[in-house]
Design an enzyme around this catalytic site. Structure first.
Site: not given
Length: 305
Positions: A92, A162, A20, A192, A158, A39
């Site tokens: 992201n 989020k 993404l 993904t 997670y 990255d």
């Protein structure tokens, strides 16, 4: 509408070496923005930069794991060094360490929260400082997840991170409004590495890799598609067409775009003088608890063969 034009804008996209994040970076560059690709994998970052420049865009790489203030400062400094400014931040970067509560270690929890939640905070703070100094507004796009909206089995860390990201988007949209900096959470659903292992999706993802299109019940009914299907939302939110949109959680995937609701009171009951435990027990199932809220991401509705 006239074409979305981000010429002159500079963007940082964390975790954009693949998936993404790469789709977001490519979409921004395709609409004229200059992009810092971030990255932890240097080869992936450089390959992402090459793919953007080969398509006629402008990009540079900054290899650093997000989470710390130092990493955030490096990313902002890279944008300023390469492009003279920063206008757009897309947070992201993310990792998974999925385990049920009683098996999740402190390290499992801390690693995910550090990357997702703290990484979003530190990067957004550094970007907000720079954007306020520039005095020309800006755009923060915080990447959320359906897990953060509804919870998900085995994803304590997670889902919590989020959910916190969505809450930060609402909070920062108020704090940064005077500086004309918009802040929104996006909630993507795409094929993904994080979703392709879902058993219901796996055969369709595999067929897609062999060139078959995803069926409508996935693209429309589930809002599930490719990373590229999710990418259009980011340049839109970075554009002048979206200047009035802030504090929202917006889902996108496949052929579907949705606006998520904010948590809100759905039912109320009252007792003169206040509630006792016994009064709550007596009234619960016929008043506020008559229709309890559901939890978890709904299972995909797979048509029968």
């Amino acid at each position: 509408m006239p074409p979305i034009d981000l010429t002159g804008k500079a963007a940082v996209v964390t975790g954009s070496g693949r998936g993404l994040g790469l789709a977001y970076a490519r979409a921004l560059a395709a609409h004229g923005a200059r992009v810092v690709v971030n990255d932890v994998d240097e080869a992936a970052a450089e390959q992402a930069v090459a793919s953007i420049t080969e398509a006629g865009g402008t990009a540079v790489a900054e290899v650093v794991p997000v989470g710390t203030a130092e990493a955030a400062d490096r990313l902002v400094a890279r944008a300023v060094e390469a492009f003279g400014r920063l206008d757009v931040l897309v947070t992201n970067a993310g990792i998974l360490r999925d385990k049920v509560l009683w098996k999740m270690t402190d390290d499992d929890f801390d690693a995910v929260v550090t990357t997702h939640l703290r990484g979003t905070f530190t990067c957004a703070r550094a970007a907000a400082v720079r954007m306020r100094e520039q005095g020309e507004g800006g755009t923060l796009v915080l990447v959320g997840s359906p897990a953060g909206q509804r919870g998900n089995f085995g994803q304590t860390n997670y889902a919590a991170a989020k959910a916190g990201i969505a809450a930060m988007a609402r909070t920062w949209s108020m704090e940064l409004a005077r500086a004309r900096i918009t802040v929104n959470a996006v909630v993507p659903v795409a094929a993904t590495a994080m979703t392709e292992t879902v058993p219901a999706f796996a055969p369709y993802v595999e067929a897609m890799r062999d060139g078959a299109p995803l069926p409508d019940f996935l693209r429309k009914g589930e809002g599930f598609g490719t990373p590229e299907d999710c990418a259009a939302l980011v340049p839109f939110l970075a554009s002048e067409a979206a200047r009035g949109i802030t504090g929202q959680a917006i889902g996108i995937g496949g052929d579907k775009v949705v606006l998520w609701s904010h948590p809100q009171e759905v039912r109320a009951a009252y007792a003169d003088g206040g509630w006792s435990p016994e009064a709550l027990a007596d009234a619960w199932h016929t008043s506020v608890g008559a229709e309890p809220q559901t939890v978890g991401i709904p299972a995909p509705r797979i048509p029968e063969a």
